[in-house]
Design an enzyme around this catalytic site. Structure first.
Site, mmCIF file in Angstrom:
data_model
loop_
_atom_site.group_PDB
_atom_site.id
_atom_site.type_symbol
_atom_site.label_atom_id
_atom_site.label_comp_id
_atom_site.label_asym_id
_atom_site.label_seq_id
_atom_site.Cartn_x
_atom_site.Cartn_y
_atom_site.Cartn_z
ATOM 1 N N ASP A 5 -4.953 -12.759 3.016
ATOM 2 C CA ASP A 5 -6.207 -12.299 3.606
ATOM 3 C C ASP A 5 -7.420 -12.519 2.706
ATOM 4 O OD1 ASP A 5 -4.968 -10.454 1.973
ATOM 5 O OD2 ASP A 5 -5.073 -8.794 3.384
ATOM 6 N N HIS A 19 0.815 -1.224 0.000
ATOM 7 C CA HIS A 19 0.000 0.000 0.000
ATOM 8 C C HIS A 19 0.848 1.272 0.000
ATOM 9 C CE1 HIS A 19 -3.709 -2.141 0.300
ATOM 10 N NE2 HIS A 19 -3.453 -2.641 1.501
ATOM 11 N N HIS A 29 -6.566 -7.026 -0.650
ATOM 12 C CA HIS A 29 -6.631 -5.578 -0.862
ATOM 13 C C HIS A 29 -5.745 -5.200 -2.046
ATOM 14 C CE1 HIS A 29 -7.416 -6.217 3.495
ATOM 15 N NE2 HIS A 29 -8.398 -5.383 3.242
ATOM 16 N N ASP A 43 -2.974 -10.467 -2.597
ATOM 17 C CA ASP A 43 -3.565 -9.941 -1.367
ATOM 18 C C ASP A 43 -5.011 -9.542 -1.660
ATOM 19 O OD1 ASP A 43 -2.330 -8.558 1.425
ATOM 20 O OD2 ASP A 43 -4.152 -7.606 0.668
#
Length: 309
Positions: free
Chosen positions: A246, A125, A164, A162
């Site tokens: 995740d 991120h 996200h 991931d």
């Protein structure tokens, strides 16, 4: 097939507030599961400290210094709503970069076919100028640039599964056609980026968003039809995986329904791509994964597949 593992006790010293999902117990859970005798031939190494100059491969100096100034002498300091620094966070982040770059060196030197880096804080991120989403510096982006600078890699692919979207990696390579960034992720979800129409300057960004409650079938179809075909067209010299776990059905931060078998499958597919184009060179860097059971057993499936060759 030689698989190397990098980790370090310093990663446990990057502290977050009570109840925070990105916590030291994540690495303890991974350590425990990798103690199984199935992993007795894993080549375990202590992660080396990174060079501060390597941060500048992906971030301007102002960002590096802004993060440095966020590190508290004691207690915890908030970097943004989700991201916290503690006194040893700088050292942990630097050692995460050191491990990622050492992994790249290893696969280019041929001392390992593939490497898994169990580190924290994560990185995907972190945008060029912004620390966010538990991330200070973009480990995968720095490793890709390290491969290009030190080893002459012309084309690097970063595959991010991931749950996200890796907005930071997309931001850093948006206008760099020498890096292909491919991502499966849940959408809508934090951080709000990752639509199919976000393609970079040279179609070097490939987003394959999934809907809440999608499971292995939808994930595999997206991976097969969008990501693996893009890799074949790109013919990378190195495969880097932003390996967040995740998207597992147990994870509290999202609503995808992947299992350990899906991560095993995706790992095998990327190893095939690395075998075809990159002389088996594959580096995997831990990103998310916040249910300790789901994380540990997904990492075990991932590393077991890396070791099988």
């Amino acid at each position: 097939m030689t698989t190397r593992l990098y980790s370090h006790s310093i990663y446990l010293d990057h502290l977050t507030p009570a109840g925070h999902p990105e916590r030291p117990d994540r690495l303890r859970a991974i350590e425990r599961v990798l103690e199984d005798e199935a992993f007795q031939y894993l080549d375990r190494r202590e992660a080396p400290e990174g060079d501060e100059a390597a941060i500048l491969y992906a971030h301007p100096e102002q960002h590096r210094e802004r993060v440095r100034q966020c590190i508290p002498h004691e207690g915890l300091a908030r970097v943004d709503a989700d991201t916290t620094a503690s006194p040893m966070s700088w050292q942990a982040a630097l050692t995460a970069i050191g491990a990622a770059n050492a992994a790249v060196d290893d696969v280019f030197a041929g001392v390992a076919d593939n490497v898994f880096v169990a580190s924290r804080p994560p990185g995907h991120h972190a945008e060029k100028t912004t620390a966010m989403g538990f991330c200070f510096f973009n480990n995968a982006a720095i490793a890709a640039r390290h491969a290009q600078r030190k080893h002459g890699a012309e084309r690097v692919v970063i595959v991010d599964w991931d749950v996200h979207h890796g907005n930071g990696t997309q931001d850093i390579f948006w206008d760099d056609p020498s890096v292909l960034y491919c991502s499966t992720h849940q959408m809508p979800l934090y951080p709000g980026t990752g639509a199919k129409g976000e393609t970079g300057v040279a179609n070097n960004i490939v987003n394959a968003p999934l809907a809440a409650n999608d499971g292995g079938a939808q994930f595999r179809e997206a991976f097969q039809s969008r990501i693996l075909t893009a890799i074949d067209a790109f013919r990378p010299d190195l495969v880097i995986v932003s390996a967040g776990f995740d998207a597992h059905h147990r994870d509290p931060l999202a609503e995808l329904n992947l299992t350990e078998d899906d991560f095993d499958w995706a790992t095998g597919k990327l190893m095939e791509s690395a075998g075809k184009w990159s002389q088996n060179r594959l580096v995997s860097l831990l990103e998310g994964g916040y249910d300790l059971h789901g994380l540990a057993f997904s990492v075990a499936a991932h590393v077991r597949r890396l070791m099988k060759g």
